[in-house]
Design a protein around this motif. Structure first.
Motif, mmCIF file in Angstrom:
data_model
loop_
_atom_site.group_PDB
_atom_site.id
_atom_site.type_symbol
_atom_site.label_atom_id
_atom_site.label_comp_id
_atom_site.label_asym_id
_atom_site.label_seq_id
_atom_site.Cartn_x
_atom_site.Cartn_y
_atom_site.Cartn_z
ATOM 1 N N ILE A 40 -3.944 -14.834 2.053
ATOM 2 C CA ILE A 40 -3.329 -13.503 1.980
ATOM 3 C C ILE A 40 -2.106 -13.535 2.884
ATOM 4 C CG2 ILE A 40 -3.616 -11.013 2.330
ATOM 5 C CD1 ILE A 40 -6.661 -11.452 2.203
ATOM 6 N N THR A 41 -0.954 -13.191 2.353
ATOM 7 C CA THR A 41 0.274 -13.152 3.148
ATOM 8 C C THR A 41 0.585 -11.713 3.522
ATOM 9 O OG1 THR A 41 1.128 -15.072 1.967
ATOM 10 C CG2 THR A 41 2.725 -13.764 3.208
ATOM 11 N N PHE A 42 0.790 -11.491 4.816
ATOM 12 C CA PHE A 42 1.097 -10.159 5.329
ATOM 13 C C PHE A 42 2.543 -10.076 5.779
ATOM 14 C CE2 PHE A 42 -3.482 -10.360 5.891
ATOM 15 C CZ PHE A 42 -3.897 -9.069 5.590
ATOM 16 N N LEU A 43 3.186 -8.956 5.488
ATOM 17 C CA LEU A 43 4.474 -8.620 6.085
ATOM 18 C C LEU A 43 4.222 -7.456 7.024
ATOM 19 C CD1 LEU A 43 7.002 -8.546 3.100
ATOM 20 C CD2 LEU A 43 6.730 -10.334 4.786
ATOM 21 N N ASP A 44 4.590 -7.630 8.278
ATOM 22 C CA ASP A 44 4.425 -6.558 9.261
ATOM 23 C C ASP A 44 5.761 -5.829 9.368
ATOM 24 O OD1 ASP A 44 3.650 -4.928 11.324
ATOM 25 O OD2 ASP A 44 3.853 -6.460 12.872
ATOM 26 N N THR A 45 5.821 -4.592 8.879
ATOM 27 C CA THR A 45 7.086 -3.858 8.896
ATOM 28 C C THR A 45 7.040 -2.722 9.911
ATOM 29 O OG1 THR A 45 6.415 -2.348 7.129
ATOM 30 C CG2 THR A 45 7.517 -4.375 6.464
ATOM 31 N N LEU A 61 9.240 -5.888 -1.249
ATOM 32 C CA LEU A 61 8.838 -7.297 -1.286
ATOM 33 C C LEU A 61 7.352 -7.477 -1.558
ATOM 34 C CD1 LEU A 61 10.727 -8.698 1.846
ATOM 35 C CD2 LEU A 61 11.332 -9.011 -0.548
ATOM 36 N N THR A 62 6.589 -6.410 -1.465
ATOM 37 C CA THR A 62 5.140 -6.564 -1.467
ATOM 38 C C THR A 62 4.493 -6.138 -2.781
ATOM 39 O OG1 THR A 62 4.961 -4.394 -0.448
ATOM 40 C CG2 THR A 62 4.894 -6.280 1.021
ATOM 41 N N ASP A 63 3.316 -6.698 -3.030
ATOM 42 C CA ASP A 63 2.518 -6.306 -4.195
ATOM 43 C C ASP A 63 1.550 -5.186 -3.823
ATOM 44 O OD1 ASP A 63 3.534 -8.403 -5.944
ATOM 45 O OD2 ASP A 63 2.433 -9.777 -4.651
ATOM 46 N N ILE A 64 1.029 -5.253 -2.603
ATOM 47 C CA ILE A 64 0.073 -4.257 -2.114
ATOM 48 C C ILE A 64 0.573 -3.752 -0.767
ATOM 49 C CG2 ILE A 64 -2.307 -3.831 -1.359
ATOM 50 C CD1 ILE A 64 -3.121 -6.257 -3.157
ATOM 51 N N VAL A 65 0.729 -2.450 -0.647
ATOM 52 C CA VAL A 65 1.148 -1.853 0.626
ATOM 53 C C VAL A 65 -0.075 -1.279 1.321
ATOM 54 C CG1 VAL A 65 2.448 0.047 1.688
ATOM 55 C CG2 VAL A 65 3.493 -1.327 -0.119
ATOM 56 N N ILE A 66 -0.271 -1.696 2.585
ATOM 57 C CA ILE A 66 -1.357 -1.129 3.377
ATOM 58 C C ILE A 66 -0.753 -0.095 4.319
ATOM 59 C CG2 ILE A 66 -3.217 -1.595 5.028
ATOM 60 C CD1 ILE A 66 -3.224 -4.479 3.853
ATOM 61 N N ALA A 86 6.442 2.967 -1.020
ATOM 62 C CA ALA A 86 5.486 2.147 -1.770
ATOM 63 C C ALA A 86 5.461 2.557 -3.239
ATOM 64 C CB ALA A 86 4.097 2.273 -1.154
ATOM 65 N N ARG A 87 5.472 3.874 -3.473
ATOM 66 C CA ARG A 87 5.460 4.362 -4.861
ATOM 67 C C ARG A 87 6.745 3.977 -5.584
ATOM 68 N NH1 ARG A 87 2.608 9.941 -3.400
ATOM 69 N NH2 ARG A 87 0.490 9.430 -4.075
ATOM 70 N N LYS A 88 7.871 4.112 -4.876
ATOM 71 C CA LYS A 88 9.168 3.777 -5.461
ATOM 72 C C LYS A 88 9.215 2.304 -5.849
ATOM 73 C CE LYS A 88 14.066 3.872 -4.158
ATOM 74 N NZ LYS A 88 14.990 4.156 -3.035
ATOM 75 N N ALA A 89 8.570 1.448 -5.040
ATOM 76 C CA ALA A 89 8.555 0.003 -5.300
ATOM 77 C C ALA A 89 7.511 -0.389 -6.343
ATOM 78 C CB ALA A 89 8.296 -0.749 -3.999
ATOM 79 N N GLY A 90 6.673 0.570 -6.746
ATOM 80 C CA GLY A 90 5.629 0.272 -7.733
ATOM 81 C C GLY A 90 4.487 -0.550 -7.181
ATOM 82 N N ALA A 91 4.315 -0.532 -5.858
ATOM 83 C CA ALA A 91 3.257 -1.329 -5.223
ATOM 84 C C ALA A 91 1.930 -0.571 -5.225
ATOM 85 C CB ALA A 91 3.655 -1.664 -3.781
ATOM 86 N N LYS A 92 0.840 -1.315 -5.224
ATOM 87 C CA LYS A 92 -0.474 -0.711 -5.077
ATOM 88 C C LYS A 92 -0.668 -0.305 -3.614
ATOM 89 C CE LYS A 92 -1.389 -1.194 -9.304
ATOM 90 N NZ LYS A 92 -1.453 0.019 -10.141
ATOM 91 N N ILE A 93 -1.383 0.778 -3.376
ATOM 92 C CA ILE A 93 -1.547 1.289 -2.013
ATOM 93 C C ILE A 93 -3.008 1.221 -1.574
ATOM 94 C CG2 ILE A 93 -1.346 3.328 -0.515
ATOM 95 C CD1 ILE A 93 0.997 4.252 -2.253
ATOM 96 N N ILE A 94 -3.226 0.625 -0.394
ATOM 97 C CA ILE A 94 -4.518 0.688 0.285
ATOM 98 C C ILE A 94 -4.263 1.428 1.592
ATOM 99 C CG2 ILE A 94 -6.294 -0.646 1.524
ATOM 100 C CD1 ILE A 94 -5.886 -2.906 -0.481
ATOM 101 N N VAL A 95 -5.145 2.356 1.949
ATOM 102 C CA VAL A 95 -4.990 3.056 3.222
ATOM 103 C C VAL A 95 -6.011 2.511 4.219
ATOM 104 C CG1 VAL A 95 -5.060 5.276 4.432
ATOM 105 C CG2 VAL A 95 -4.128 5.143 2.101
ATOM 106 N N ALA A 96 -5.516 2.079 5.378
ATOM 107 C CA ALA A 96 -6.397 1.642 6.468
ATOM 108 C C ALA A 96 -6.396 2.738 7.530
ATOM 109 C CB ALA A 96 -5.915 0.325 7.049
ATOM 110 N N ILE A 97 -7.539 3.380 7.715
ATOM 111 C CA ILE A 97 -7.658 4.375 8.781
ATOM 112 C C ILE A 97 -8.077 3.628 10.034
ATOM 113 C CG2 ILE A 97 -8.773 6.505 9.551
ATOM 114 C CD1 ILE A 97 -9.203 7.271 6.649
ATOM 115 N N ASN A 98 -7.148 3.500 10.974
ATOM 116 C CA ASN A 98 -7.345 2.692 12.171
ATOM 117 C C ASN A 98 -7.796 3.566 13.346
ATOM 118 O OD1 ASN A 98 -7.320 0.336 13.726
ATOM 119 N ND2 ASN A 98 -5.155 0.534 14.245
#
Length: 211
Positions: A40-45, A61-66, A86-98
């Protein structure tokens, strides 16, 4: 400051956040971890509102936005902005409640806020994958990684790349190293990049992969 970099540190067992200015990420970094024998490749933005343009670049750049939301803080304006990117990029969204271990943590309040932004959690009958985690105690980390692989599998028709072709991708960061010369962090989005491959980058710039 919802703990994005700290969460990534917990995933890859490093401590990057302590070295950031004020604990806020000011650049995009890429990391790769292996979970259940899959990479799994992560981009930390950056999460800070001043870095909106960089974050939008990351979303594209991403397929899935967390989207990381602190359980004690809830959704903030930059969270809404990240969802929009994320929506504009058409990426799938996962929400992490930290920070679910923190005093004042209220994951249900966050889920209510998410539903107000058309991200209805699966457990409430919606389609948004929500994972409750703690970067500090590592609770829920494996579950989050499982969910990333699951979302990737469900959307495999859109995000599977062809490893047998020439590499194509995006330069995320670049700098000049005293000993090595120009060094770039490149996200290979399709194909396979090998040493000695020739690269044509950003118009007039070109070179060969030395390492």
């Amino acid at each position: 400051d919802h703990g994005k970099t700290s969460l990534l540190d917990a995933i890859r067992g490093a401590e990057v956040a302590k070295g950031e200015a004020g604990g806020i990420t000011q650049h995009i970094s890429a990391y790769q971890v292996v979970h259940n024998e899959r990479a799994i490749t992560f981009l930390d933005t950056p999460g800070h509102e001043a870095f909106a343009a960089i974050r939008e670049h990351g979303a594209l750049l991403t397929d899935i936005v967390i989207v990381v939301v602190a359980a004690d803080d809830g959704i903030k304006p930059q969270t809404v902005e990240a969802i929009r990117f994320a929506r504009k990029a058409g990426a799938k969204i996962i929400v992490a409640i930290n920070k679910i271990d923190k005093e004042g943590a209220d994951p249900n309040r966050v889920k209510q806020q998410l539903s107000e932004h058309s991200l209805l959690p699966e457990e409430w009958g919606g389609e948004t994958v929500v994972a409750e985690v703690s970067a500090r105690t590592r609770v829920g980390i494996d579950h989050l990684l499982d969910m990333i692989l699951l979302v990737a599998d469900v959307n495999a028709d859109k995000i599977v790349a062809n490893p047998a072709r020439l590499a194509a991708g995006t330069v995320i960061e670049a700098h000049v190293d005293k000993g090595e010369g120009p060094v770039a962090t490149v996200l290979v989005q399709t194909g396979t990049l090998k040493r000695n491959d020739h690269l044509g980058i950003a118009g007039a710039a070109y070179g060969r992969v030395r390492a």
